[in-house]
Design a protein around this motif. Structure first.
Motif, PDB file in Angstrom:
ATOM      1  N   LYS A 180       0.892  -1.106  -0.052  1.00 10.77           N
ATOM      2  CA  LYS A 180       0.008   0.033  -0.074  1.00 10.77           C
ATOM      3  C   LYS A 180       0.889   1.402  -0.161  1.00 10.77           C
ATOM      4  N   CYS A 181       2.058   1.192   0.075  1.00 10.66           N
ATOM      5  CA  CYS A 181       3.092   2.229   0.260  1.00 10.66           C
ATOM      6  C   CYS A 181       3.215   2.880  -1.122  1.00 10.66           C
ATOM      7  N   THR A 182       3.204   4.184  -1.176  1.00  7.99           N
ATOM      8  CA  THR A 182       3.512   5.023  -2.565  1.00  7.99           C
ATOM      9  C   THR A 182       4.806   5.711  -2.515  1.00  7.99           C
ATOM     10  N   CYS A 183       5.583   5.442  -1.517  1.00 12.45           N
ATOM     11  CA  CYS A 183       6.711   6.174  -1.202  1.00 12.45           C
ATOM     12  C   CYS A 183       7.894   5.688  -2.492  1.00 12.45           C
ATOM     13  N   SER A 184       8.763   6.206  -2.891  1.00 14.46           N
ATOM     14  CA  SER A 184       9.793   5.820  -3.802  1.00 14.46           C
ATOM     15  C   SER A 184      11.071   5.655  -2.789  1.00 14.46           C
ATOM     16  N   VAL A 185      11.821   4.473  -3.307  1.00 14.44           N
ATOM     17  CA  VAL A 185      12.960   4.194  -2.502  1.00 14.44           C
ATOM     18  C   VAL A 185      14.187   4.959  -3.038  1.00 14.44           C
ATOM     19  N   ASP A 186      15.077   5.236  -2.338  1.00 10.42           N
ATOM     20  CA  ASP A 186      16.417   5.946  -2.696  1.00 10.42           C
ATOM     21  C   ASP A 186      17.789   5.317  -2.177  1.00 10.42           C
ATOM     22  N   SER A 187      18.699   6.054  -1.848  1.00 16.05           N
ATOM     23  CA  SER A 187      19.949   4.937  -1.502  1.00 16.05           C
ATOM     24  C   SER A 187      20.057   4.760  -0.164  1.00 16.05           C
ATOM     25  N   LYS A 188      18.970   5.110   0.499  1.00 18.12           N
ATOM     26  CA  LYS A 188      18.672   4.801   2.186  1.00 18.12           C
ATOM     27  C   LYS A 188      17.796   3.652   2.205  1.00 18.12           C
TER      28      LYS A 188
END
Length: 51
Positions: A10-18
């Motif tokens: 359900k998460c809409t967040c993008s992922v990054d280097s962290k």
């Protein structure tokens, strides 16, 4: 193409280097990576993906 969005359903967040990696998938935080097993309702980034 690399994964751009958190693998939590359900998460809409993008992922990054962290990003947190678990089972070959990327998550925006530990709560999402653990399937919100701690009872959290959000990831700390403004969405309610743990509900």
């Amino acid at each position: 193409m690399a994964q751009q969005e958190c693998a939590c359903p359900k998460c809409t967040c993008s992922v990054d280097s962290k990003a947190v990696e678990k089972d070959g998938k990327l998550y925006c935080c530990e709560a999402c990576a653990n399937g919100h097993a701690d009872g959290s309702s959000d990831c700390g980034h403004g969405c309610q993906c743990g509900k």
